[in-house]
Design a protein around this motif. Structure first.
Motif, PDB file in Angstrom:
ATOM      1  N   ILE A 122       9.139  -3.710   1.832  1.00 29.30           N
ATOM      2  CA  ILE A 122       7.928  -3.421   1.274  1.00 29.30           C
ATOM      3  C   ILE A 122       6.884  -2.483   1.712  1.00 29.30           C
ATOM      4  CG2 ILE A 122       5.859  -5.120   0.148  1.00 29.30           C
ATOM      5  CD1 ILE A 122       7.661  -6.241  -1.177  1.00 29.30           C
ATOM      6  N   ASN A 123       6.738  -2.479   2.631  1.00 32.21           N
ATOM      7  CA  ASN A 123       6.492  -1.548   3.890  1.00 32.21           C
ATOM      8  C   ASN A 123       6.667  -1.086   4.131  1.00 32.21           C
ATOM      9  OD1 ASN A 123       4.400  -4.297   4.895  1.00 32.21           O
ATOM     10  ND2 ASN A 123       5.435  -4.708   6.672  1.00 32.21           N
ATOM     11  N   LEU A 124       7.392  -0.474   3.661  1.00 37.76           N
ATOM     12  CA  LEU A 124       8.283   0.782   3.654  1.00 37.76           C
ATOM     13  C   LEU A 124       7.878   1.988   2.678  1.00 37.76           C
ATOM     14  CD1 LEU A 124      11.796   0.918   4.525  1.00 37.76           C
ATOM     15  CD2 LEU A 124       9.989   1.977   6.298  1.00 37.76           C
ATOM     16  N   LEU A 125       7.429   0.749   1.443  1.00 40.16           N
ATOM     17  CA  LEU A 125       6.944   1.938   0.221  1.00 40.16           C
ATOM     18  C   LEU A 125       5.739   1.988   0.323  1.00 40.16           C
ATOM     19  CD1 LEU A 125       8.687  -0.005  -2.570  1.00 40.16           C
ATOM     20  CD2 LEU A 125       8.980   2.363  -1.906  1.00 40.16           C
ATOM     21  N   PHE A 126       4.504   0.854   1.517  1.00 37.47           N
ATOM     22  CA  PHE A 126       3.156   0.931   1.720  1.00 37.47           C
ATOM     23  C   PHE A 126       2.696   2.331   2.458  1.00 37.47           C
ATOM     24  CE2 PHE A 126       2.230  -2.919   0.070  1.00 37.47           C
ATOM     25  CZ  PHE A 126       2.399  -3.638  -1.442  1.00 37.47           C
ATOM     26  N   VAL A 127       3.962   2.017   2.973  1.00 38.54           N
ATOM     27  CA  VAL A 127       3.510   3.688   4.296  1.00 38.54           C
ATOM     28  C   VAL A 127       3.271   4.250   3.861  1.00 38.54           C
ATOM     29  CG1 VAL A 127       5.047   4.220   6.546  1.00 38.54           C
ATOM     30  CG2 VAL A 127       4.264   2.105   6.448  1.00 38.54           C
ATOM     31  N   ALA A 128       4.983   4.877   2.560  1.00 34.58           N
ATOM     32  CA  ALA A 128       4.993   6.019   1.910  1.00 34.58           C
ATOM     33  C   ALA A 128       3.807   6.028   1.633  1.00 34.58           C
ATOM     34  CB  ALA A 128       5.715   6.425   1.110  1.00 34.58           C
ATOM     35  N   TYR A 129       3.085   5.247   0.296  1.00 39.54           N
ATOM     36  CA  TYR A 129       1.917   5.371  -0.187  1.00 39.54           C
ATOM     37  C   TYR A 129       0.894   6.341   0.472  1.00 39.54           C
ATOM     38  CZ  TYR A 129      -2.121   4.805  -2.300  1.00 39.54           C
ATOM     39  OH  TYR A 129      -3.269   4.988  -3.399  1.00 39.54           O
ATOM     40  N   ASN A 130       0.683   5.071   2.195  1.00 36.93           N
ATOM     41  CA  ASN A 130      -0.009   5.746   3.440  1.00 36.93           C
ATOM     42  C   ASN A 130      -0.348   6.780   3.548  1.00 36.93           C
ATOM     43  OD1 ASN A 130      -1.646   2.960   2.220  1.00 36.93           O
ATOM     44  ND2 ASN A 130      -0.723   2.707   3.848  1.00 36.93           N
TER      45      ASN A 130
END
Length: 208
Positions: A122-130
């Motif tokens: 999940i955090n990796l998805l947020f990092v990609a978004y950011n």
């Protein structure tokens, strides 16, 4: 899911307001505020600090948009296809603050279903978004002359507090502040008793 507790959100908002004011000093007062975000974008407190009327919901009938609008839709305007930020620019907006996504993969509920650890996927998805957001912010800065756009890194800010909680005075960086079960996150709040809805020590936990 449990959300970042109120004092953390207040700090994020405070930094957001400071950024707004710093940008405003270069070009006069802030005449209006348009909010694209969810409940973490505490528009009311920002409006008070900037001496603006509260931004009404964009679907409110006959809403007065002269001092801004609260769209309350997270991520709105990120893609070129939505064009929200460019429309605001064409309407005269020159100062924008963008808050990226926090590390909600470290939310207590996520930890419960991941053996106590943050959910890296999940955090990796947020990092990609950011990361995409950062590129988009840079693109807009180059494309739109005179635009001041600031990206506040909520992800890095929250992760720093989670990883170094004791240095900031927190006793617990994993559990919710109230609830039931493991990490106080196993039973939905709507199913708890009244006493379970209140934190005994709101200064002890990062999350609540």
């Amino acid at each position: 899911m449990a959300l970042v507790r109120s004092s953390i959100v207040a700090t994020l908002v405070g930094l957001w307001m400071i950024s707004c004011l710093a940008a405003a000093e270069k070009g006069g007062n802030v005449p209006a505020m348009f909010v694209f975000g969810d409940s973490l974008a505490d528009a009311s407190h920002v409006s008070i600090y900037l001496a603006l009327p509260f931004s009404p919901p964009h679907l409110e009938p006959k809403a007065n948009s002269s001092a801004g609008i609260n769209f309350a839709s997270a991520g709105s305007g990120l893609l070129d296809s939505t064009g929200a930020k460019e429309r605001l620019y064409r309407a005269g907006a020159r100062k924008l603050v963008v808050v990226d996504l926090p590390a909600l993969g470290c939310d207590p509920f996520c930890r419960v279903i991941n053996d106590g650890d943050c959910m890296g996927t999940i955090n990796l998805l947020f990092v990609a978004y950011n990361t995409g957001l950062k590129s988009h912010v840079a693109h807009l800065s180059q494309k739109l002359p005179g635009l001041t756009i600031i990206q506040f890194k909520a992800y890095d800010y929250l992760m720093n507090i989670i990883q170094n909680g004791e240095a900031y005075g927190f006793k617990d960086t994993k559990s919710a502040c109230c609830g039931l079960g493991l990490l106080y996150a196993q039973v939905p709040r709507g199913m708890t008793t009244t006493k379970d809805l209140f934190c005994n020590d709101t200064n002890a936990c990062v999350l609540g």
